[in-house]
Write a protein that holds these residues in place. Structure first.
Motif, PDB file in Angstrom:
ATOM      1  N   TRP A 123       0.824  -1.211   0.000  1.00  0.00           N
ATOM      2  CA  TRP A 123       0.000   0.000   0.000  1.00  0.00           C
ATOM      3  C   TRP A 123       0.858   1.261   0.000  1.00  0.00           C
ATOM      4  O   TRP A 123       0.337   2.363  -0.050  1.00  0.00           O
ATOM      5  CB  TRP A 123      -0.963  -0.005   1.186  1.00  0.00           C
ATOM      6  CG  TRP A 123      -2.221  -0.748   0.872  1.00  0.00           C
ATOM      7  CD1 TRP A 123      -2.340  -2.084   0.634  1.00  0.00           C
ATOM      8  CD2 TRP A 123      -3.525  -0.203   0.744  1.00  0.00           C
ATOM      9  NE1 TRP A 123      -3.635  -2.393   0.364  1.00  0.00           N
ATOM     10  CE2 TRP A 123      -4.398  -1.271   0.429  1.00  0.00           C
ATOM     11  CE3 TRP A 123      -4.046   1.072   0.875  1.00  0.00           C
ATOM     12  CZ2 TRP A 123      -5.751  -1.082   0.241  1.00  0.00           C
ATOM     13  CZ3 TRP A 123      -5.409   1.244   0.696  1.00  0.00           C
ATOM     14  CH2 TRP A 123      -6.245   0.179   0.374  1.00  0.00           C
ATOM     15  N   VAL A 140      -6.576  13.048  -4.784  1.00  0.00           N
ATOM     16  CA  VAL A 140      -7.076  11.676  -4.852  1.00  0.00           C
ATOM     17  C   VAL A 140      -6.059  10.779  -4.157  1.00  0.00           C
ATOM     18  O   VAL A 140      -4.867  11.067  -4.143  1.00  0.00           O
ATOM     19  CB  VAL A 140      -7.319  11.202  -6.304  1.00  0.00           C
ATOM     20  CG1 VAL A 140      -8.389  12.014  -6.979  1.00  0.00           C
ATOM     21  CG2 VAL A 140      -6.047  11.194  -7.112  1.00  0.00           C
ATOM     22  N   LYS A 141      -6.557   9.704  -3.584  1.00  0.00           N
ATOM     23  CA  LYS A 141      -5.679   8.766  -2.911  1.00  0.00           C
ATOM     24  C   LYS A 141      -5.346   7.642  -3.880  1.00  0.00           C
ATOM     25  O   LYS A 141      -6.226   6.993  -4.429  1.00  0.00           O
ATOM     26  CB  LYS A 141      -6.359   8.217  -1.658  1.00  0.00           C
ATOM     27  CG  LYS A 141      -5.402   7.543  -0.705  1.00  0.00           C
ATOM     28  CD  LYS A 141      -6.077   7.192   0.583  1.00  0.00           C
ATOM     29  CE  LYS A 141      -5.663   8.159   1.643  1.00  0.00           C
ATOM     30  NZ  LYS A 141      -6.074   7.767   2.966  1.00  0.00           N
ATOM     31  N   ASP A 142      -4.065   7.437  -4.128  1.00  0.00           N
ATOM     32  CA  ASP A 142      -3.585   6.378  -5.005  1.00  0.00           C
ATOM     33  C   ASP A 142      -2.566   5.563  -4.238  1.00  0.00           C
ATOM     34  O   ASP A 142      -1.491   6.062  -3.898  1.00  0.00           O
ATOM     35  CB  ASP A 142      -2.961   6.978  -6.262  1.00  0.00           C
ATOM     36  CG  ASP A 142      -2.528   5.935  -7.269  1.00  0.00           C
ATOM     37  OD1 ASP A 142      -3.187   4.884  -7.351  1.00  0.00           O
ATOM     38  OD2 ASP A 142      -1.525   6.183  -7.972  1.00  0.00           O
ATOM     39  N   LYS A 143      -2.908   4.336  -3.908  1.00  0.00           N
ATOM     40  CA  LYS A 143      -2.034   3.473  -3.109  1.00  0.00           C
ATOM     41  C   LYS A 143      -1.637   4.161  -1.815  1.00  0.00           C
ATOM     42  O   LYS A 143      -0.500   4.160  -1.408  1.00  0.00           O
ATOM     43  CB  LYS A 143      -0.818   3.055  -3.911  1.00  0.00           C
ATOM     44  CG  LYS A 143      -1.158   2.202  -5.108  1.00  0.00           C
ATOM     45  CD  LYS A 143       0.066   1.749  -5.842  1.00  0.00           C
ATOM     46  CE  LYS A 143      -0.349   0.919  -7.033  1.00  0.00           C
ATOM     47  NZ  LYS A 143       0.028   1.483  -8.288  1.00  0.00           N
ATOM     48  N   LYS A 171      -3.478   8.195 -17.112  1.00  0.00           N
ATOM     49  CA  LYS A 171      -3.763   7.470 -15.887  1.00  0.00           C
ATOM     50  C   LYS A 171      -5.240   7.581 -15.569  1.00  0.00           C
ATOM     51  O   LYS A 171      -5.935   8.447 -16.073  1.00  0.00           O
ATOM     52  CB  LYS A 171      -2.939   8.072 -14.743  1.00  0.00           C
ATOM     53  CG  LYS A 171      -2.935   7.257 -13.496  1.00  0.00           C
ATOM     54  CD  LYS A 171      -1.697   7.550 -12.678  1.00  0.00           C
ATOM     55  CE  LYS A 171      -1.748   6.708 -11.445  1.00  0.00           C
ATOM     56  NZ  LYS A 171      -0.696   5.826 -11.234  1.00  0.00           N
ATOM     57  N   LYS A 172      -5.706   6.659 -14.725  1.00  0.00           N
ATOM     58  CA  LYS A 172      -7.069   6.776 -14.216  1.00  0.00           C
ATOM     59  C   LYS A 172      -7.037   6.517 -12.717  1.00  0.00           C
ATOM     60  O   LYS A 172      -6.179   5.787 -12.215  1.00  0.00           O
ATOM     61  CB  LYS A 172      -8.033   5.828 -14.925  1.00  0.00           C
ATOM     62  CG  LYS A 172      -7.824   4.359 -14.638  1.00  0.00           C
ATOM     63  CD  LYS A 172      -8.844   3.526 -15.383  1.00  0.00           C
ATOM     64  CE  LYS A 172      -8.619   2.049 -15.093  1.00  0.00           C
ATOM     65  NZ  LYS A 172      -9.569   1.208 -15.807  1.00  0.00           N
ATOM     66  N   TYR A 173      -7.958   7.139 -11.995  1.00  0.00           N
ATOM     67  CA  TYR A 173      -8.072   6.978 -10.557  1.00  0.00           C
ATOM     68  C   TYR A 173      -9.473   6.493 -10.222  1.00  0.00           C
ATOM     69  O   TYR A 173     -10.456   7.044 -10.725  1.00  0.00           O
ATOM     70  CB  TYR A 173      -7.795   8.290  -9.815  1.00  0.00           C
ATOM     71  CG  TYR A 173      -6.396   8.798  -9.994  1.00  0.00           C
ATOM     72  CD1 TYR A 173      -5.339   8.207  -9.282  1.00  0.00           C
ATOM     73  CD2 TYR A 173      -6.108   9.843 -10.838  1.00  0.00           C
ATOM     74  CE1 TYR A 173      -4.046   8.653  -9.440  1.00  0.00           C
ATOM     75  CE2 TYR A 173      -4.818  10.301 -11.005  1.00  0.00           C
ATOM     76  CZ  TYR A 173      -3.794   9.702 -10.305  1.00  0.00           C
ATOM     77  OH  TYR A 173      -2.503  10.152 -10.452  1.00  0.00           O
TER      78      TYR A 173
END
Length: 175
Positions: A123, A140-143, A171-173
């Motif tokens: 994570w 945005v939260k990514d990993k 990229k996409k979130y």
């Protein structure tokens, strides 16, 4: 490195105490020990943690799988299940929560600690999140890392049930 903040959800007091003790010895920071869903939801309404260690059979009307579904909607946090239930029906329910890990009872100290360490590594909790939001953008939260996305970078967004997908050129979130 800061200690990883762990929430333990276990309704058997002796097991919960044992898990807390072994995690403290392994340099984790246990920030909450709960035995039912409402207490977990109350905690996450005002506080955060890095990982949840979650039993399936709990006191109250909601079990651990129900809690995981709710946490997936409200908190981006890895969940490691801890249970003696390994029947197909339970495993099929657990899979729908996309768990970060699964430990069966009885467990060893090494099984718990190694599972948590691997999940935290995957994570990316060693990365430092950005603390402030900037005008003309949102976070945005990514990993488990906060990423700034400027409004102008967004090509389009797609709503899907409880999720939204934000598409950028490269990229996409999933939110």
């Amino acid at each position: 490195m800061n200690k990883a903040r762990v929430v333990i959800v276990e309704d058997e007091a002796l097991i919960a105490d044992h898990i807390e003790e072994l995690l403290l010895e392994a340099s984790f920071d246990v920030v909450g020990v709960f035995d039912h869903a409402e207490a977990v939801f109350d905690f996450f309404a005002t506080q955060t943690a890095d990982i949840v260690l979650l039993d399936i059979n709990l006191n109250g009307s909601l079990d651990g799988v129900d809690i995981a579904h709710q946490l997936n909607k409200t908190a981006a946090i890895p969940i490691v299940f801890l249970t003696s239930n390994v029947d197909k029906r339970t495993i099929d329910r657990v899979k729908l929560t996309t768990p970060a890990g699964f430990v069966t009872k009885p467990f060893t100290r090494e099984e718990i600690v190694s599972n948590l360490e691997i999940v935290l590594y995957k994570w990316g909790l060693n990365a430092k999140p950005v603390a402030e939001e900037l005008p003309g953008s949102f976070m945005v939260k990514d990993k488990n890392v906060l990423i700034k996305v400027a409004f102008g970078e967004i090509l389009f967004a797609e709503a899907m049930d409880n999720y939204a997908i934000i598409y950028l050129s490269d990229k996409k979130y999933i939110l």
